[in-house]
Design a protein around this motif. Structure first.
Motif, PDB file in Angstrom:
ATOM      1  N   HIS A 192       0.814  -1.222   0.000  1.00 38.23           N
ATOM      2  CA  HIS A 192       0.000   0.000   0.000  1.00 38.23           C
ATOM      3  C   HIS A 192       0.844   1.267   0.000  1.00 38.23           C
ATOM      4  O   HIS A 192       0.434   2.301   0.487  1.00 38.23           O
ATOM      5  N   VAL A 221      -5.481   3.525  -0.700  1.00 43.93           N
ATOM      6  CA  VAL A 221      -5.692   3.892   0.706  1.00 43.93           C
ATOM      7  C   VAL A 221      -6.298   5.294   0.801  1.00 43.93           C
ATOM      8  O   VAL A 221      -7.264   5.509   1.543  1.00 43.93           O
ATOM      9  N   PHE A 262      -6.825   2.445  12.652  1.00 39.47           N
ATOM     10  CA  PHE A 262      -6.351   2.270  11.287  1.00 39.47           C
ATOM     11  C   PHE A 262      -5.163   1.329  11.317  1.00 39.47           C
ATOM     12  O   PHE A 262      -4.222   1.526  12.075  1.00 39.47           O
ATOM     13  N   GLY A 263      -5.201   0.289  10.526  1.00 46.42           N
ATOM     14  CA  GLY A 263      -4.086  -0.648  10.571  1.00 46.42           C
ATOM     15  C   GLY A 263      -4.115  -1.654   9.456  1.00 46.42           C
ATOM     16  O   GLY A 263      -4.804  -1.484   8.452  1.00 46.42           O
ATOM     17  N   GLY A 264      -3.362  -2.703   9.666  1.00 45.47           N
ATOM     18  CA  GLY A 264      -3.262  -3.761   8.675  1.00 45.47           C
ATOM     19  C   GLY A 264      -2.462  -4.904   9.241  1.00 45.47           C
ATOM     20  O   GLY A 264      -1.965  -4.837  10.366  1.00 45.47           O
ATOM     21  N   ALA A 274       0.333   0.678   6.501  1.00 51.65           N
ATOM     22  CA  ALA A 274      -0.364   1.466   7.517  1.00 51.65           C
ATOM     23  C   ALA A 274       0.620   2.304   8.336  1.00 51.65           C
ATOM     24  O   ALA A 274       0.306   3.429   8.722  1.00 51.65           O
ATOM     25  N   HIS A 301       1.162   5.375   6.265  1.00 52.16           N
ATOM     26  CA  HIS A 301      -0.023   6.220   6.096  1.00 52.16           C
ATOM     27  C   HIS A 301      -0.528   6.844   7.382  1.00 52.16           C
ATOM     28  O   HIS A 301      -1.208   7.873   7.332  1.00 52.16           O
ATOM     29  N   LEU A 302      -0.213   6.280   8.526  1.00 54.07           N
ATOM     30  CA  LEU A 302      -0.709   6.841   9.781  1.00 54.07           C
ATOM     31  C   LEU A 302      -0.334   8.312   9.942  1.00 54.07           C
ATOM     32  O   LEU A 302      -1.091   9.086  10.512  1.00 54.07           O
ATOM     33  N   GLY A 318      -3.207   3.433  15.703  1.00 57.81           N
ATOM     34  CA  GLY A 318      -2.676   2.481  14.742  1.00 57.81           C
ATOM     35  C   GLY A 318      -2.750   1.082  15.319  1.00 57.81           C
ATOM     36  O   GLY A 318      -2.459   0.869  16.497  1.00 57.81           O
ATOM     37  N   LEU A 369      -1.184  -2.319  14.188  1.00 57.68           N
ATOM     38  CA  LEU A 369      -0.253  -2.913  13.230  1.00 57.68           C
ATOM     39  C   LEU A 369       0.035  -4.355  13.630  1.00 57.68           C
ATOM     40  O   LEU A 369       0.685  -4.620  14.625  1.00 57.68           O
TER      41      LEU A 369
END
Length: 163
Positions: A42, A63, A87-89, A97, A100-101, A118, A120
């Motif tokens: 991403h 994203v 927000f994570g992955g 992520a 992007h955080l 986050g 993660l």
């Protein structure tokens, strides 16, 4: 359809945090799953060209579009009530992520009362020497080459370390 979600089903059944127990604090939460199909953790933002082997690497755009859609179409952070955004992955998605955080909050409305966290799951690895000479090692195979990354996605110091 390599690096595409074109052949994926419209709905998927997920477990883990996507199936919270009744006593979970996530039981009434809105949950969004952004499928991973971009093969760039991403982080990519390049079209098909010679330097990308003729492939598109648009994970960062995916994203951004997902977050903007959640804000503009679904009202994320547009309520007078406080909002919590986790927000994570996982794995490569978690690596993206992490990048992007830093800018997720800037996508949200300026006066939004949002607590951002986050989440993660497995973004890092221990770069042990490979067991076989045919495998170059995780540090090499998980790099995002500089020609895939975008200045908007990776800070210059980060991008330089990938080149």
């Amino acid at each position: 359809h390599l690096m595409s979600s074109a052949d994926w089903p419209a709905e998927v059944s997920l477990g883990g945090i996507f199936q919270p127990e009744e006593n979970s604090s996530l039981v009434n939460a809105s949950l969004v799953y952004g499928a991973y199909c971009t093969s760039d953790a991403h982080m990519g933002d390049r079209g098909a060209e010679d330097g990308t082997f003729g492939w598109h690497f648009r994970g960062a755009s995916v994203v951004r579009a997902l977050l903007l859609d959640l804000v503009e179409t679904h009202g994320l952070a547009r309520s007078e009530l406080a909002t919590t955004l986790v927000f994570g992955g996982a794995s490569a998605g978690a690596r993206g992520a992490m990048i992007h955080l830093d800018y997720v909050r800037r996508i949200l409305p300026a006066k939004a009362d949002v607590r951002l966290f986050g989440f993660l799951d497995s973004p890092l690895w221990i770069d042990l020497p490979p067991l076989t000479p045919q495998f170059p090692g995780f540090q090499e195979v998980t790099k995002v080459p500089g020609y895939l990354a975008s200045e908007r996605v990776c800070r210059r110091t980060t991008r330089t370390s990938y080149e």
